[in-house]
Write an enzyme that holds these catalytic residues in place. Structure first.
Site, short mmCIF file in Angstrom:
data_model
loop_
_atom_site.label_atom_id
_atom_site.label_comp_id
_atom_site.label_asym_id
_atom_site.label_seq_id
_atom_site.Cartn_x
_atom_site.Cartn_y
_atom_site.Cartn_z
N ASP A 40 0.84 -1.20 0.00
CA ASP A 40 0.00 0.00 0.00
C ASP A 40 0.88 1.25 0.00
O ASP A 40 1.58 1.52 0.97
CB ASP A 40 -0.91 -0.02 1.23
N ASP A 41 0.88 1.97 -1.11
CA ASP A 41 1.65 3.22 -1.26
C ASP A 41 3.16 3.00 -1.41
O ASP A 41 3.94 3.90 -1.13
CB ASP A 41 1.41 4.18 -0.08
N CYS A 79 -5.77 3.91 -4.56
CA CYS A 79 -5.86 2.47 -4.30
C CYS A 79 -7.15 1.77 -4.70
O CYS A 79 -7.09 0.68 -5.28
CB CYS A 79 -5.52 2.18 -2.85
N HIS A 132 -10.91 -2.11 1.27
CA HIS A 132 -11.15 -0.82 0.61
C HIS A 132 -11.95 -0.95 -0.68
O HIS A 132 -11.72 -0.24 -1.66
CB HIS A 132 -9.83 -0.10 0.33
#
Length: 341
Positions: A40-41, A79, A132
């Site tokens: 993530d990121d 995302c 998410h």
């Protein structure tokens, strides 16, 4: 001149490349296991494999060197759209996803997910980590094909040390650093299902903020001289991000070691990627843009695919994207699947 590459063509390109990389045409004892690990990121440049001298990522580098490493793999700049493409094999706007909050992250209920596809074909399925793609039923991961879920449904989590999490609809207390905890659940799932095909989606929470990392990792980076990142405007944030990626690397090593110990490596496809560009202006191979930007630095992701003794080591230059993973994996697994138009 403008070149338009259709989704179908991209699928064919990847399938051909992977087919040409076969070492052995012997039949495997059962359908291959699938493990997808998503950071993530994390930026394309946050790896020693891509030339970053400020960090060592031996386990991720080994994945890249042991299979197909994609040089031009692209995702969305944020995302939820990336996750929608991965989950459905379709461009995110076709599945109703247009943002990361206020309902824009939710997959349309008519969409079939990659977990549903594999579950319908005899696979045990699990998601550990960040979802998410919709918080409540019927958007919840357990309503979208996952037999087991442990993690959080929102876009980010506020505490990474022994936080409250969800386990199959119940609130539970996590154990230790969140990424380590998620990986432990993955290890347990692999061991429990070692005799039947499984689909595992390990959706890690870092290096997304908050920039929290165990002291053992922070100590390695807090005073380390930076080479590629010597000119960054926020060295504290950069050092924390690199420390988090080092933690990811160790946890990927835990996964690959488990596969070796259980003699599953040769029958398991392991995929590693990130959901968008880096969450800060740190070294990213000289590319313009970060997370949230449609420039290359915001959308180019690492993609490593390892299937030991089946996919030979190869650097893939052709353009590919998140929508290609579902059709590619079903094809490699011998599953007949047709995405809706």
């Amino acid at each position: 001149m403008t070149f338009t590459i259709t989704r179908a063509l991209k699928q064919i390109v990847i399938l051909l490349l992977l087919s040409l990389s076969v070492w052995s045409c012997q039949q495997t004892p059962m359908q291959p296991n699938i493990i997808i690990i998503m950071a993530d990121d994390q930026g394309w440049g946050d790896l020693s494999y891509h030339g970053n001298k400020d960090i060592s990522t031996p386990n991720l580098d080994a994945l890249a060197l042991g299979g197909a490493s994609f040089e031009n793999f692209y995702v969305s700049p944020v995302c939820s759209p990336t996750r929608a493409a991965l989950l459905t094999g379709r461009y995110h706007f076709r599945s109703g996803v247009y943002g990361t909050s206020a309902g824009g992250e939710r997959l349309n209920l008519g969409e079939q997910t990659i977990a549903e596809v594999f579950k319908q074909n005899g696979y045990k399925t699990a998601l550990y980590g960040k979802w998410h793609s919709g918080m409540q039923y019927p958007y919840h991961p357990m309503a979208r094909g996952f037999d087991d879920f442990y993690g959080f449904c929102s876009g980010h989590w506020g505490n990474y040390f022994t936080p409250e999490l969800e386990a199959n609809g119940k609130i539970v207390k996590g154990k230790g650093y969140l990424t380590d905890d998620l990986t432990q659940h993955a290890l347990d799932f692999i061991k429990t299902n070692k005799k039947e095909p499984f689909f595992l989606y390990l959706s890690l929470n870092i290096p997304h903020s908050p920039m929290q990392v165990p002291d053992t990792y922070w100590e390695k980076f807090k005073d380390k001289p930076l080479v590629n990142n010597a000119e960054v405007s926020n060295p504290l944030h950069t050092r924390a991000a690199l420390a988090m990626v080092a933690n990811i690397d160790d946890n990927v090593g835990r996964i690959t070691t488990q596969l070796d110990l259980l003699a599953l490596t040769k029958n398991t496809i392991v995929i590693y990627l990130s959901d968008n560009g880096p969450n800060g202006r740190r070294w990213n191979g000289g590319m313009k843009g970060i997370k949230g930007s449609t420039d290359e630095g915001g959308t180019r992701s690492p993609l490593f695919i390892q299937w030991r003794n089946t996919i030979a080591p190869k650097i893939v230059q052709q353009l590919a994207g998140g929508v290609d993973l579902l059709p590619t994996l079903t094809s490699l697994s011998g599953i007949s699947h047709q995405s809706p138009k």
